[in-house]
Design a protein around this motif. Sequence first.
Motif, PDB file in Angstrom:
ATOM      1  N   ILE A   1      16.619 -27.379 -80.440  1.00 66.33           N
ATOM      2  CA  ILE A   1      16.891 -28.623 -79.719  1.00 66.33           C
ATOM      3  C   ILE A   1      18.098 -29.385 -80.268  1.00 66.33           C
ATOM      4  O   ILE A   1      18.640 -30.261 -79.613  1.00 66.33           O
ATOM      5  N   ARG A   2      18.500 -29.045 -81.509  1.00 65.15           N
ATOM      6  CA  ARG A   2      19.664 -29.745 -82.063  1.00 65.15           C
ATOM      7  C   ARG A   2      20.340 -28.865 -83.103  1.00 65.15           C
ATOM      8  O   ARG A   2      19.677 -28.084 -83.816  1.00 65.15           O
ATOM      9  N   VAL A   3      21.656 -28.971 -83.173  1.00 66.30           N
ATOM     10  CA  VAL A   3      22.423 -28.340 -84.242  1.00 66.30           C
ATOM     11  C   VAL A   3      23.413 -29.397 -84.697  1.00 66.30           C
ATOM     12  O   VAL A   3      24.347 -29.741 -83.967  1.00 66.30           O
ATOM     13  N   GLN A   4      23.167 -29.959 -85.873  1.00 69.91           N
ATOM     14  CA  GLN A   4      24.054 -31.001 -86.393  1.00 69.91           C
ATOM     15  C   GLN A   4      24.956 -30.407 -87.452  1.00 69.91           C
ATOM     16  O   GLN A   4      24.490 -29.802 -88.431  1.00 69.91           O
ATOM     17  N   ASP A   5      26.259 -30.574 -87.251  1.00 67.52           N
ATOM     18  CA  ASP A   5      27.216 -29.941 -88.148  1.00 67.52           C
ATOM     19  C   ASP A   5      27.001 -30.350 -89.602  1.00 67.52           C
ATOM     20  O   ASP A   5      26.715 -31.500 -89.913  1.00 67.52           O
ATOM     21  N   ASN A   6      27.126 -29.345 -90.469  1.00 73.78           N
ATOM     22  CA  ASN A   6      26.992 -29.553 -91.918  1.00 73.78           C
ATOM     23  C   ASN A   6      25.644 -30.154 -92.301  1.00 73.78           C
ATOM     24  O   ASN A   6      25.543 -30.870 -93.295  1.00 73.78           O
ATOM     25  N   PHE A   7      24.627 -29.876 -91.517  1.00 76.40           N
ATOM     26  CA  PHE A   7      23.312 -30.423 -91.819  1.00 76.40           C
ATOM     27  C   PHE A   7      22.178 -29.462 -91.453  1.00 76.40           C
ATOM     28  O   PHE A   7      21.808 -28.631 -92.291  1.00 76.40           O
ATOM     29  N   VAL A   8      21.635 -29.563 -90.246  1.00 71.02           N
ATOM     30  CA  VAL A   8      20.498 -28.708 -89.899  1.00 71.02           C
ATOM     31  C   VAL A   8      20.538 -28.191 -88.460  1.00 71.02           C
ATOM     32  O   VAL A   8      21.139 -28.793 -87.580  1.00 71.02           O
ATOM     33  N   THR A   9      19.869 -27.055 -88.266  1.00 71.81           N
ATOM     34  CA  THR A   9      19.512 -26.539 -86.946  1.00 71.81           C
ATOM     35  C   THR A   9      18.003 -26.729 -86.833  1.00 71.81           C
ATOM     36  O   THR A   9      17.258 -26.317 -87.727  1.00 71.81           O
ATOM     37  N   GLN A  10      17.572 -27.385 -85.771  1.00 68.76           N
ATOM     38  CA  GLN A  10      16.151 -27.718 -85.633  1.00 68.76           C
ATOM     39  C   GLN A  10      15.563 -27.168 -84.344  1.00 68.76           C
ATOM     40  O   GLN A  10      16.219 -27.192 -83.299  1.00 68.76           O
ATOM     41  N   TRP A  11      14.339 -26.645 -84.433  1.00 66.09           N
ATOM     42  CA  TRP A  11      13.688 -26.104 -83.244  1.00 66.09           C
ATOM     43  C   TRP A  11      12.288 -26.692 -83.097  1.00 66.09           C
ATOM     44  O   TRP A  11      11.678 -27.135 -84.068  1.00 66.09           O
ATOM     45  N   GLY A  12      11.818 -26.677 -81.860  1.00 68.29           N
ATOM     46  CA  GLY A  12      10.502 -27.230 -81.557  1.00 68.29           C
ATOM     47  C   GLY A  12      10.347 -27.433 -80.064  1.00 68.29           C
ATOM     48  O   GLY A  12      11.013 -26.761 -79.264  1.00 68.29           O
ATOM     49  N   ASP A  13       9.508 -28.377 -79.681  1.00 70.46           N
ATOM     50  CA  ASP A  13       9.205 -28.646 -78.282  1.00 70.46           C
ATOM     51  C   ASP A  13      10.178 -29.696 -77.728  1.00 70.46           C
ATOM     52  O   ASP A  13      10.129 -30.857 -78.129  1.00 70.46           O
ATOM     53  N   PRO A  14      11.059 -29.283 -76.812  1.00 70.36           N
ATOM     54  CA  PRO A  14      12.053 -30.227 -76.263  1.00 70.36           C
ATOM     55  C   PRO A  14      11.413 -31.446 -75.603  1.00 70.36           C
ATOM     56  O   PRO A  14      12.030 -32.513 -75.541  1.00 70.36           O
ATOM     57  N   ASN A  15      10.189 -31.280 -75.133  1.00 71.12           N
ATOM     58  CA  ASN A  15       9.551 -32.419 -74.472  1.00 71.12           C
ATOM     59  C   ASN A  15       8.982 -33.437 -75.452  1.00 71.12           C
ATOM     60  O   ASN A  15       8.639 -34.548 -75.063  1.00 71.12           O
ATOM     61  N   ASP A  16       8.905 -33.035 -76.720  1.00 76.21           N
ATOM     62  CA  ASP A  16       8.383 -33.946 -77.732  1.00 76.21           C
ATOM     63  C   ASP A  16       9.549 -34.790 -78.265  1.00 76.21           C
ATOM     64  O   ASP A  16       9.900 -34.739 -79.441  1.00 76.21           O
ATOM     65  N   ASP A  17      10.154 -35.519 -77.348  1.00 83.19           N
ATOM     66  CA  ASP A  17      11.358 -36.298 -77.645  1.00 83.19           C
ATOM     67  C   ASP A  17      11.503 -37.396 -76.600  1.00 83.19           C
ATOM     68  O   ASP A  17      10.914 -37.325 -75.526  1.00 83.19           O
ATOM     69  N   ASP A  18      12.282 -38.400 -76.944  1.00 86.73           N
ATOM     70  CA  ASP A  18      12.477 -39.498 -75.986  1.00 86.73           C
ATOM     71  C   ASP A  18      12.867 -38.980 -74.609  1.00 86.73           C
ATOM     72  O   ASP A  18      12.371 -39.432 -73.582  1.00 86.73           O
TER      73      ASP A  18
END
Lengths: 316, 316
Positions: free
Chosen positions: B94-111
Amino acid sequence: MLRRHLVTALACACSVLAFSALAADKAKPTPTAKELLAASKPSEWRRPDPQNLIYMQLPTGRVVIELAPDFTPLHAANIRTLVREHYFDGLAIIRVQDNFVTQWGDPNDDDSGDKSKIRPLGKASKTLPPEYTRSIDPTLQWTPLPDGDVYAPQVGFSEGFPAARDPATRREWLTHCYGAVGVARDIDPNSGSGSSLYAVIGQAPRGLDRNLAIAGRVLQGMPLLSGLSRGAEPMGFYTKAPQRITLGSVQLASDVAEKDRQDIEVLRTDSPTFAALVEGKRNRRDTFYTLPAGKVDLCSISIPVRDAKATATSKP
Amino acid sequence: MLRRHLVTALACACSVLAFSALAADKAKPTPTAKELLAASKPSEWRRPDPQNLIYMQLPTGRVVIELAPDFTPLHAANIRTLVREHYFDGLAIIRVQDNFVTQWGDPNDDDSGDKSKIRPLGKASKTLPPEYTRSIDPTLQWTPLPDGDVYAPQVGFSEGFPAARDPATRREWLTHCYGAVGVARDIDPNSGSGSSLYAVIGQAPRGLDRNLAIAGRVLQGMPLLSGLSRGAEPMGFYTKAPQRITLGSVQLASDVAEKDRQDIEVLRTDSPTFAALVEGKRNRRDTFYTLPAGKVDLCSISIPVRDAKATATSKP
């Protein structure tokens, strides 16, 4: 708000500029980066000399590199010459090695290349003295960090660049932090010319410090260099030539019409606002962090960069 | 050979496994990683428990993660439950932030997500105790590093994972080095469940240590997580849903037929060969490096991983 809080908090650990989001809707003792930057004075920002700014066009966008003539003057001059000759135009990113570097230059200047097609360096020097370190100059700005370093006696920021010092030898050098742009070379320390450059895209390879010349630093566009597919060959070389990323025009900002230049500003590393940002990263107190680190390492600090034409800020 | 020497030498600074190339055709006092690994004994390699190995399928290939039940047993158990329920199958990065983290999970569990479509956790716990640190257990393997650390009193490797210790508090914890897999959470330290995970893809965000639970470590496939386009939204979120990378099947190796398992071996961090590799990185002497660092920081050390079915070795 669960996920948003989560990622906000996570993000804050990485970028001082990201401190803002979580705090935006909560009163907190530690001012956020957004608040600090909003309150910063114009005099706390510097405009890099356009003679030191390189615009490197990739298919995905522009990378902006600031040269570091205070540390590698001969390399800065040679790279300017190469850029003015349009040496880099149409060359390519030849390797992307995971957790290490993205490197660009002449694909033919390699074992697998066609030696007959190597692009000449024109008026630029083919070799340069190392320029790995320089004698400490009291007239250069120096902002030390308080928490020590595994590799060097002292670390901090010199003239806006992450750097290290050794009082015993009176030497100073730029460090291989994320975004550092280094000069590729052969075995001979004098063999670097700046015709092949690499940017650090992973954990700071500090073992390279004082063994390679750092010509500058990426101010904008790091994601365009770090978010590339890694090459499958050893050391991250691409297996097939078409996998390489071709460079578009590579220009000095000073050679671009003023109206077409990016009006980039970099927060001065000797400014009160930068000091507050660093302290905010060392001892961040909010509802997410139950235990402030109390420390920060040199290469974990990002230096705020903004486009004065826009109001947005961004990190390298 | 110019470019090949160049990149070989450059590469060597990043991966102990890459020490080999340059030395391959030159006699040198410091044995290369290739030589050291070739001479390693079978007993110096460990086969992770298939109950602790997760195969996460991406469109571009497989990521192999080793859980760390010695440090986060409740999280390891909960993640196993989620995996066995096929909770992650079809979810997304759901997100890849440069020089930090790649995060995965449920896209609906978000604003921005559709709360009505949030995937239930089934038998898995929705919240867990933090497990940020653990009491030092003398029965756990511990290999200290000699060069200090900015953030912790002691750093080294515990049961094969990069870790830190504080003798004063008798606590030990896994560190946020490259490839560490952490447990995303909300503000409440008890709010993490393992249903959303992140992998470190940049400079080690050590400020997260002891503030988030580290559930494991990526053994293979890091380039598949680090070489992704960064999200354009704040904190690296993707602007449009289609930009997300959909996860294929996510399985425990123990639930895969033996013939279909990867026979992964990890070099023991308490082995003589690993010690020699670390020393080779601290004090590498060859024709390229004019000045050995003499030091190495915890997160700059890569732990060799190999597929016993193949003869090739690779780094995470």
